[in-house]
Motif scaffolding. Sequence first.
Motif, PDB file in Angstrom:
ATOM      1  N   GLY A  29     139.899  21.188  47.982  1.00 19.80           N
ATOM      2  CA  GLY A  29     139.007  20.785  49.122  1.00 19.80           C
ATOM      3  C   GLY A  29     138.620  21.393  50.202  1.00 19.80           C
ATOM      4  N   ASP A  34     138.472  17.785  54.299  1.00 15.27           N
ATOM      5  CA  ASP A  34     139.415  16.892  53.508  1.00 15.27           C
ATOM      6  C   ASP A  34     139.926  18.235  53.198  1.00 15.27           C
ATOM      7  N   PRO A  63     145.234   6.096  51.743  1.00 17.46           N
ATOM      8  CA  PRO A  63     145.849   5.051  50.888  1.00 17.46           C
ATOM      9  C   PRO A  63     146.004   3.618  51.621  1.00 17.46           C
ATOM     10  N   ARG A 110     146.270   6.354  57.116  1.00 17.23           N
ATOM     11  CA  ARG A 110     144.063   6.321  57.500  1.00 17.23           C
ATOM     12  C   ARG A 110     143.917   7.616  58.599  1.00 17.23           C
ATOM     13  N   PHE A 133     147.283  14.811  43.787  1.00 17.10           N
ATOM     14  CA  PHE A 133     146.182  15.042  44.496  1.00 17.10           C
ATOM     15  C   PHE A 133     145.058  15.560  43.793  1.00 17.10           C
ATOM     16  N   GLU A 134     145.490  16.327  42.808  1.00 23.94           N
ATOM     17  CA  GLU A 134     144.287  17.073  42.070  1.00 23.94           C
ATOM     18  C   GLU A 134     143.640  16.283  41.616  1.00 23.94           C
ATOM     19  N   LYS A 135     143.837  14.748  40.822  1.00 21.63           N
ATOM     20  CA  LYS A 135     143.221  14.207  39.677  1.00 21.63           C
ATOM     21  C   LYS A 135     142.856  12.489  40.128  1.00 21.63           C
ATOM     22  N   VAL A 136     143.744  12.105  41.807  1.00 17.63           N
ATOM     23  CA  VAL A 136     143.507  10.990  42.327  1.00 17.63           C
ATOM     24  C   VAL A 136     141.844  10.994  42.122  1.00 17.63           C
ATOM     25  N   SER A 137     141.401  11.507  42.900  1.00 19.48           N
ATOM     26  CA  SER A 137     139.768  11.134  43.209  1.00 19.48           C
ATOM     27  C   SER A 137     139.086  11.295  41.747  1.00 19.48           C
ATOM     28  N   GLN A 138     139.584  11.453  40.512  1.00 21.32           N
ATOM     29  CA  GLN A 138     138.626  11.323  39.595  1.00 21.32           C
ATOM     30  C   GLN A 138     139.430   9.987  38.739  1.00 21.32           C
ATOM     31  N   ALA A 140     137.668   6.811  39.261  1.00 18.71           N
ATOM     32  CA  ALA A 140     136.434   6.290  39.620  1.00 18.71           C
ATOM     33  C   ALA A 140     136.315   4.973  38.404  1.00 18.71           C
ATOM     34  N   ARG A 147     144.622   3.564  35.087  1.00 18.20           N
ATOM     35  CA  ARG A 147     144.967   3.763  36.507  1.00 18.20           C
ATOM     36  C   ARG A 147     145.881   3.274  37.284  1.00 18.20           C
TER      37      ARG A 147
END
Length: 160
Positions: A29, A34, A63, A110, A133-138, A140, A147
């Motif tokens: 980030g 973030d 989350p 949050r 942390f590195e892959k959770v945003s991927q 989608a 998932r």
Amino acid sequence: MSYPEQVYQGDSGEVSAVFRPANSPPNLGEAGKDAIHYLATTVTTRGEFGLYRVEMRAKAGGPKTHFHKSISESFYILDGTVRLYNGAQWVDAHKGDFLHVPQGGLHAFRNDSDAPADMLLLFTPGAPREEYFEKVSQLADATDEERAAFFVEHDSYFVE
């Protein structure tokens, strides 16, 4: 209660400390938005713990309610206001506030405020949270099965 089993067996000590200056850039980030700083990874601590600094922009969210089966998670607020869910209620946590969640404990966090927030996350024992942390945003575009497998692999069980 007694001390844990000795890990170091030498008689004279060794040079093995790891220093991370405060001005180090985040590992993930952008600073001031973030960002996540990997202060002490499970590799660094030989599996004893993982310590991360999390910077959240205003209205960053976070989350949903979840729990972990193999790791505890603790939150220490450095600055701003972070909404912490302790399994029973949401609490507005401020600088200096602390929440410990043992294995199995429901929790969430949050930033709903109009200002940035900064906190420390501590996982014990150490787990490879960096990949999470590195892959959770991927996720989608991931299938429901992909998932679900990702979250199980990273000891994260969501209830909402």
